[in-house]
Design an enzyme around this catalytic site. Sequence first.
Site, PDB file in Angstrom:
ATOM      1  N   VAL A  67     -22.867   2.522 -19.999  1.00  0.00           N
ATOM      2  CA  VAL A  67     -22.853   3.987 -20.181  1.00  0.00           C
ATOM      3  C   VAL A  67     -22.632   4.403 -21.630  1.00  0.00           C
ATOM      4  O   VAL A  67     -22.817   5.568 -21.976  1.00  0.00           O
ATOM      5  CB  VAL A  67     -21.802   4.687 -19.282  1.00  0.00           C
ATOM      6  CG1 VAL A  67     -22.170   4.563 -17.811  1.00  0.00           C
ATOM      7  CG2 VAL A  67     -20.399   4.167 -19.551  1.00  0.00           C
ATOM      8  N   SER A  99      -8.408  11.660 -13.984  1.00  0.00           N
ATOM      9  CA  SER A  99      -7.386  10.772 -13.403  1.00  0.00           C
ATOM     10  C   SER A  99      -6.081  11.543 -13.283  1.00  0.00           C
ATOM     11  O   SER A  99      -5.841  12.502 -14.037  1.00  0.00           O
ATOM     12  CB  SER A  99      -7.172   9.568 -14.335  1.00  0.00           C
ATOM     13  OG  SER A  99      -5.934   8.938 -14.047  1.00  0.00           O
ATOM     14  N   TYR A 144      -6.107   5.806 -22.294  1.00  0.00           N
ATOM     15  CA  TYR A 144      -6.711   6.170 -21.008  1.00  0.00           C
ATOM     16  C   TYR A 144      -6.506   7.660 -20.721  1.00  0.00           C
ATOM     17  O   TYR A 144      -7.455   8.383 -20.395  1.00  0.00           O
ATOM     18  CB  TYR A 144      -6.084   5.307 -19.916  1.00  0.00           C
ATOM     19  CG  TYR A 144      -6.668   5.474 -18.537  1.00  0.00           C
ATOM     20  CD1 TYR A 144      -7.866   4.866 -18.190  1.00  0.00           C
ATOM     21  CD2 TYR A 144      -6.013   6.241 -17.577  1.00  0.00           C
ATOM     22  CE1 TYR A 144      -8.397   5.012 -16.911  1.00  0.00           C
ATOM     23  CE2 TYR A 144      -6.530   6.390 -16.299  1.00  0.00           C
ATOM     24  CZ  TYR A 144      -7.724   5.767 -15.972  1.00  0.00           C
ATOM     25  OH  TYR A 144      -8.247   5.931 -14.710  1.00  0.00           O
TER      26      TYR A 144
HETATM   27  N1  LIG Z   1      -8.416   3.173  -9.156  1.00  0.00           N
HETATM   28  C1  LIG Z   1      -7.610   4.184  -9.511  1.00  0.00           C
HETATM   29  O1  LIG Z   1      -6.425   4.223  -9.160  1.00  0.00           O
HETATM   30  C2  LIG Z   1      -8.171   5.327 -10.308  1.00  0.00           C
HETATM   31  C3  LIG Z   1      -7.381   6.493 -10.402  1.00  0.00           C
HETATM   32  C4  LIG Z   1      -7.876   7.567 -11.149  1.00  0.00           C
HETATM   33  C5  LIG Z   1      -9.109   7.479 -11.757  1.00  0.00           C
HETATM   34  N2  LIG Z   1      -9.838   6.325 -11.653  1.00  0.00           N
HETATM   35  C6  LIG Z   1     -11.132   6.310 -12.326  1.00  0.00           C
HETATM   36  O2  LIG Z   1     -12.136   6.102 -11.363  1.00  0.00           O
HETATM   37  C7  LIG Z   1     -13.256   5.454 -11.981  1.00  0.00           C
HETATM   38  C8  LIG Z   1     -13.618   4.249 -11.154  1.00  0.00           C
HETATM   39  O3  LIG Z   1     -12.499   3.376 -11.160  1.00  0.00           O
HETATM   40  P1  LIG Z   1     -12.300   2.200 -10.127  1.00  0.00           P
HETATM   41  O4  LIG Z   1     -10.873   2.170  -9.783  1.00  0.00           O
HETATM   42  O5  LIG Z   1     -13.314   2.272  -9.053  1.00  0.00           O
HETATM   43  O6  LIG Z   1     -12.569   0.992 -11.115  1.00  0.00           O
HETATM   44  P2  LIG Z   1     -13.451  -0.310 -10.958  1.00  0.00           P
HETATM   45  O7  LIG Z   1     -13.100  -1.169 -12.114  1.00  0.00           O
HETATM   46  O8  LIG Z   1     -13.295  -0.848  -9.593  1.00  0.00           O
HETATM   47  O9  LIG Z   1     -14.934   0.258 -11.127  1.00  0.00           O
HETATM   48  C9  LIG Z   1     -15.399   0.730 -12.360  1.00  0.00           C
HETATM   49  C10 LIG Z   1     -16.880   0.490 -12.426  1.00  0.00           C
HETATM   50  O10 LIG Z   1     -17.335   0.991 -13.686  1.00  0.00           O
HETATM   51  C11 LIG Z   1     -18.183  -0.002 -14.252  1.00  0.00           C
HETATM   52  N3  LIG Z   1     -18.160   0.133 -15.710  1.00  0.00           N
HETATM   53  C12 LIG Z   1     -17.094  -0.016 -16.537  1.00  0.00           C
HETATM   54  N4  LIG Z   1     -17.463   0.145 -17.802  1.00  0.00           N
HETATM   55  C13 LIG Z   1     -18.792   0.390 -17.789  1.00  0.00           C
HETATM   56  C14 LIG Z   1     -19.747   0.644 -18.806  1.00  0.00           C
HETATM   57  N5  LIG Z   1     -19.409   0.643 -20.099  1.00  0.00           N
HETATM   58  N6  LIG Z   1     -21.028   0.874 -18.443  1.00  0.00           N
HETATM   59  C15 LIG Z   1     -21.380   0.848 -17.140  1.00  0.00           C
HETATM   60  N7  LIG Z   1     -20.528   0.605 -16.138  1.00  0.00           N
HETATM   61  C16 LIG Z   1     -19.237   0.386 -16.462  1.00  0.00           C
HETATM   62  C17 LIG Z   1     -17.636  -1.327 -13.784  1.00  0.00           C
HETATM   63  O11 LIG Z   1     -18.603  -2.372 -13.878  1.00  0.00           O
HETATM   64  C18 LIG Z   1     -17.238  -1.001 -12.367  1.00  0.00           C
HETATM   65  O12 LIG Z   1     -18.294  -1.203 -11.460  1.00  0.00           O
HETATM   66  C19 LIG Z   1     -12.822   5.126 -13.405  1.00  0.00           C
HETATM   67  O13 LIG Z   1     -13.337   6.115 -14.278  1.00  0.00           O
HETATM   68  C20 LIG Z   1     -11.309   5.197 -13.325  1.00  0.00           C
HETATM   69  O14 LIG Z   1     -10.754   5.520 -14.578  1.00  0.00           O
HETATM   70  C21 LIG Z   1      -9.406   5.256 -10.940  1.00  0.00           C
END
Ligand SMILES: NC(=O)c1ccc[n+]([C@@H]2O[C@H](COP(=O)([O-])OP(=O)(O)OC[C@H]3O[C@@H](n4cnc5c(N)ncnc54)[C@H](O)[C@@H]3O)[C@@H](O)[C@H]2O)c1
Length: 254
Positions: free
Chosen positions: A68, A143, A156
């Site tokens: 991305v 988040s 973050y």
């Molecule tokens: N899990 C939590 O507790 C939580 C809470 C709040 C927000 N979030 C946000 O939700 C979103 C998803 O998180 P998640 O927990 O599913 O994480 P995850 O690591 O399971 O999934 C993240 C996905 O993003 C992809 N990704 C990362 N960097 C990338 C890049 N440069 N280009 C393309 N793809 C990329 C990864 O390959 C992965 O498939 C994130 O933005 C995270 O900050 C997560």
Amino acid sequence: MALSAYDLSGRTAFVTGAAGGIGRACAVLLAEAGATVHCADRDPDGLDGTAALIDGHGGTAHVHVLDVTDRARLGEAVRSCERLDVLAAIAGIMHSSPVLETRDEDLDRVLDVNFKGVLYACQEAARVMLAHGTRGSIVTMASGAVDTGGAGLLCYGAAKAAVVQLTRTLATEVGPHGIRVNAVAPGWIRTPMTDRHDREAQAHTEAAMTRLTPLGRVGEPDDVAHAVLYLASDASAFTTGQILRPNGGAAMPW
Ligand SMILES: NC(=O)c1ccc[n+]([C@@H]2O[C@H](COP(=O)([O-])OP(=O)(O)OC[C@H]3O[C@@H](n4cnc5c(N)ncnc54)[C@H](O)[C@@H]3O)[C@@H](O)[C@H]2O)c1
């Protein structure tokens, strides 16, 4: 309002971060709601897994292997959609370091992926929606880190706060064209990102996060996906510039 407001039949969605975790859950649910889903991520195997799940539910998935932070490649993928009704900009990374130990390269990397990656997707998607006169919906990923000061979460949290400001600003600018822009700010969700790979440490963290929520549990990816479906669909037709918090009540800002 009829339940058909959640129906995305005939619509096209573009989901970043779709290879796993929350992004995969969103891609699958949007497909179950009837949308053709373009799944983008840097993880090709994970993308294939998501596409297989969508196919298995009788849906239609297109896969884009990309980073991305590569604006040109992301723009090309977004423009390849014949029409675009929904963007869910979910891709993100975690980084934790104390303020006094945070290096420029840490900050740059997190801002590149978590803020600029979302910005590029929003810009490209909004351009396609405007060009086709589509009254689309853009959902960004913030988040719960924006609601509190968490130790170690400078990079973050700053990136996610920037996503909130992007969301409000863009909502103001494209609202007159019928395009809505909202953010989700989840609490602690069980995904590969939050997996400590050590069962004892995981149980300890989950117990601590559970104590923070009146609902007495941590979140699952589907908890967030349902919030994204609401924002993506006509069910939220009068909602823009807002932050929706699937967080179990861990934070309750005004
Ligand atoms: N899990 C939590 O507790 C939580 C809470 C709040 C927000 N979030 C946000 O939700 C979103 C998803 O998180 P998640 O927990 O599913 O994480 P995850 O690591 O399971 O999934 C993240 C996905 O993003 C992809 N990704 C990362 N960097 C990338 C890049 N440069 N280009 C393309 N793809 C990329 C990864 O390959 C992965 O498939 C994130 O933005 C995270 O900050 C997560």
